[in-house]
Design a protein around this motif. Sequence first.
Motif, PDB file in Angstrom:
ATOM      1  N   GLN A   1       0.831  -1.207   0.000  1.00 40.85           N
ATOM      2  CA  GLN A   1       0.000   0.000   0.000  1.00 40.85           C
ATOM      3  C   GLN A   1       0.870   1.264   0.000  1.00 40.85           C
ATOM      4  O   GLN A   1       0.592   2.218   0.716  1.00 40.85           O
ATOM      5  N   ARG A   2       1.936   1.230  -0.791  1.00 40.39           N
ATOM      6  CA  ARG A   2       2.854   2.363  -0.928  1.00 40.39           C
ATOM      7  C   ARG A   2       3.361   2.399  -2.351  1.00 40.39           C
ATOM      8  O   ARG A   2       3.316   1.391  -3.053  1.00 40.39           O
ATOM      9  N   GLN A   3       3.897   3.531  -2.764  1.00 36.66           N
ATOM     10  CA  GLN A   3       4.559   3.596  -4.060  1.00 36.66           C
ATOM     11  C   GLN A   3       5.904   2.886  -3.944  1.00 36.66           C
ATOM     12  O   GLN A   3       6.575   2.962  -2.908  1.00 36.66           O
ATOM     13  N   CYS A   4       6.292   2.184  -5.020  1.00 37.82           N
ATOM     14  CA  CYS A   4       7.546   1.414  -5.024  1.00 37.82           C
ATOM     15  C   CYS A   4       8.416   1.884  -6.193  1.00 37.82           C
ATOM     16  O   CYS A   4       8.446   1.259  -7.256  1.00 37.82           O
ATOM     17  N   PRO A   5       9.151   2.983  -6.004  1.00 42.38           N
ATOM     18  CA  PRO A   5       9.890   3.589  -7.118  1.00 42.38           C
ATOM     19  C   PRO A   5      11.265   2.993  -7.406  1.00 42.38           C
ATOM     20  O   PRO A   5      11.855   3.271  -8.448  1.00 42.38           O
ATOM     21  N   ILE A   6      11.803   2.173  -6.501  1.00 43.59           N
ATOM     22  CA  ILE A   6      13.143   1.600  -6.711  1.00 43.59           C
ATOM     23  C   ILE A   6      12.970   0.306  -7.503  1.00 43.59           C
ATOM     24  O   ILE A   6      12.371  -0.648  -7.009  1.00 43.59           O
ATOM     25  N   THR A   7      13.458   0.267  -8.732  1.00 44.05           N
ATOM     26  CA  THR A   7      13.184  -0.899  -9.599  1.00 44.05           C
ATOM     27  C   THR A   7      14.445  -1.393 -10.299  1.00 44.05           C
ATOM     28  O   THR A   7      15.441  -0.669 -10.428  1.00 44.05           O
ATOM     29  N   GLY A   8      14.373  -2.651 -10.750  1.00 45.31           N
ATOM     30  CA  GLY A   8      15.439  -3.251 -11.534  1.00 45.31           C
ATOM     31  C   GLY A   8      14.974  -4.568 -12.103  1.00 45.31           C
ATOM     32  O   GLY A   8      13.936  -5.099 -11.701  1.00 45.31           O
TER      33      GLY A   8
END
Length: 192
Positions: free
Chosen positions: A177-184
Amino acid sequence: MTTRALLTMLCGLFVSGAAFSVPRSFDQPNPLPPVIVDTTKAVNCTVTWLVTDITTNDTIAVRMQIAPDPNDQAVDNLMPCPRDVPPRLASRALDACVVRAADPKNCVYADMGRYFDKQPITNNSAENASRCASDKASDIGVACWRSGDLDVCGVGCGDSPANAISAAVTRCESKHQRQCPITGSRPVLAPR
């Protein structure tokens, strides 16, 4: 020139030629033949896990190939993966992190449960959601949000890096229930 002298001279030539035809050294520069890869052979099932060291936020992709059943048939040049992956394979994926980590307890599967930031232990991360199989996906992605110094992540599979990341973002955001901006993302199959 006599016949005897001619024969003697010819014998001398043969003997000197034979002496030079023997190798002077039996040490080969590279004693092993080159490895030849059959590029037409179907690729074995590969299962890739994402495992995280929670103290360093170091996430690694651990790939394992699974030998096919003799009756398995390849589809799109890939051998099918088993429906159930043995638990020992998953624990070996964690072992790959344990070798590198200062504390083995800091190694978890990369797909983390809600409230993982409050209870960051192996029991609060999902092995089956932290892996992708080569017969279903070409890429595995991760998406995370930052809780203090800790990355809290979700994992997703896809047929491209972008699709894998999109699946990971969707999973991470719906679970936490949060934004998840760290991606790979990483390919499921190891480079050939």
